[in-house]
Enzyme design. Structure first.
Site, PDB file in Angstrom:
ATOM      1  N   TYR A 124       0.814  -1.207   0.000  1.00 26.75           N
ATOM      2  CA  TYR A 124       0.000   0.000   0.000  1.00 26.75           C
ATOM      3  C   TYR A 124       0.856   1.270   0.000  1.00 26.75           C
ATOM      4  CZ  TYR A 124      -4.064  -2.953   0.923  1.00 26.75           C
ATOM      5  OH  TYR A 124      -5.049  -3.903   0.832  1.00 26.75           O
ATOM      6  N   LYS A 171       4.870 -14.202   6.073  1.00 27.22           N
ATOM      7  CA  LYS A 171       5.149 -15.156   4.999  1.00 27.22           C
ATOM      8  C   LYS A 171       6.671 -15.272   4.830  1.00 27.22           C
ATOM      9  CE  LYS A 171       3.517 -17.952   1.781  1.00 27.22           C
ATOM     10  NZ  LYS A 171       2.784 -19.179   2.149  1.00 27.22           N
ATOM     11  N   ASP A 204      -1.148 -17.965   5.383  1.00 28.88           N
ATOM     12  CA  ASP A 204      -2.161 -18.863   4.832  1.00 28.88           C
ATOM     13  C   ASP A 204      -2.628 -19.875   5.872  1.00 28.88           C
ATOM     14  OD1 ASP A 204       0.626 -19.236   4.153  1.00 28.88           O
ATOM     15  OD2 ASP A 204       0.098 -21.153   3.264  1.00 28.88           O
TER      16      ASP A 204
END
Length: 335
Positions: A124, A171, A204
């Site tokens: 962003y 991640k 995830d």
């Protein structure tokens, strides 16, 4: 005590639900001088600027704002005003609690978790360019300063609320440098909070665990994009975006908002549900030191929701926005 608060009514159903908040806050006895400010599609159509400088100046002066939903087109037009507000005012922390409310249909019972999202970095940052026709590159920016700041916010929030655990979502197994830096920084900050349990989880896997058993989480801290996604997922666990609040906090200002859409299909029809913005306003009141009034408003709202007689259509009821508002004010008067 009198307060000045900037009011960004927003687009679509925004003016209707901000009016409810004003009426309920007044009924709770809080003296607020609302400073009307323009932003979003309505501001763009009127001034040619979706975020006028005057709005930013007013928020910097009052240091507190309440914002209704703002329209942002996908893939064209002006950039998200929400993102611009966070960057311009350095609102680095997005605080999104998700709690089951009695009377609101939801997939789980007794969910009570908090998503803490870094608000100014990651994808962003808006750093995109075309490499060659048909190939676009977007830069995902992670800094040690930003990571440490949001990690400390998460742990301080957990400690102040008596929470037991903080989980870092990342991640780092794939993005070894960027998410590796975020994870390493969270690990380091955790050492300063031995009273709070700490662990980490790959994003995830965290999404899967949240939909299988959200009760295993307490406070979750993560970078911008993951926070955007998982905070909405958390809202879905407790009834949706229409019943979950949000606050964006920085060193010098705070903006509390509804994160649901503008719902143009029902705008002006008196059908909107103001619950999310009302809960955001109670977060705002606590931020300003009006904790007693905030608790009274929450108690009145929860009573109306649990009773189930005066709910808007999205909550399987048939009440209008004004009827829902009147029911809450009646509860305030009865308390």
């Amino acid at each position: 005590m009198s307060h000045q608060v900037c009011l960004l009514s927003g687009d679509g159903i925004g003016p209707e639900i901000t009016t409810v908040v004003q009426e309920v806050v007044k009924a709770a006895g809080v003296d607020i001088q609302w400073v009307p400010c323009q932003a979003g599609l309505s501001a763009f159509e009127k001034y040619g600027d979706p975020l006028p400088q005057e709005t930013l100046d007013n928020i910097r002066q009052t240091k507190v704002a309440l914002k209704g939903p703002l329209a942002t087109a996908s893939g064209k037009g002006f950039r998200s005003v929400n993102v611009a507000l966070r960057k311009e005012l350095q609102l680095y922390a997005n605080y999104r609690p998700a709690r089951t409310l009695k009377g609101v249909p939801a997939p789980f019972d007794d969910v009570d978790l908090i998503v803490v999202r870094e608000n100014t970095e990651g994808l962003y940052s808006g750093l995109e360019h075309t490499v060659i026709p048909g190939v676009v590159e977007s830069l995902r920016v992670i800094t040690e300063v930003g990571s440490r700041r949001i990690a400390k916010f998460a742990f301080e929030t957990a400690r102040s609320l008596g929470r037991k655990k903080v989980t870092c979502i990342h991640k780092a197994n794939i993005l070894k440098l960027s998410d590796g830096l975020f994870l390493d920084t969270c690990n380091d900050v955790a050492k300063d909070y031995p009273d709070i349990q700490y662990d980490d989880c790959i994003v995830d896997a965290a999404a899967m665990k949240m939909v299988m058993n959200p009760h295993q989480f307490d406070v979750l801290v993560m970078e911008n994009l993951f926070g955007d996604i998982l905070s909405d997922l958390a809202s879905g666990l407790v009834g949706g975006l229409g019943v979950t609040p949000s606050g964006n906090l920085g060193t010098d200002a705070a903006v509390f908002e509804a994160v649901h859409g503008t719902a143009p299909d029902i705008a002006g029809k008196g059908l909107a549900n103001p619950t999310a913005l009302l809960l955001s306003s109670t977060m705002m009141l606590k931020h300003m030191g009006e904790t007693a009034a905030a608790n009274q408003i929450e108690s009145a709202l929860f009573s109306v929701l649990e009773e189930g007689k005066t709910l808007t259509g999205d909550m399987k009821g048939s009440a209008t926005t004004s009827q829902f508002c009147d029911a809450i004010i009646a509860e305030l008067g009865a308390s």
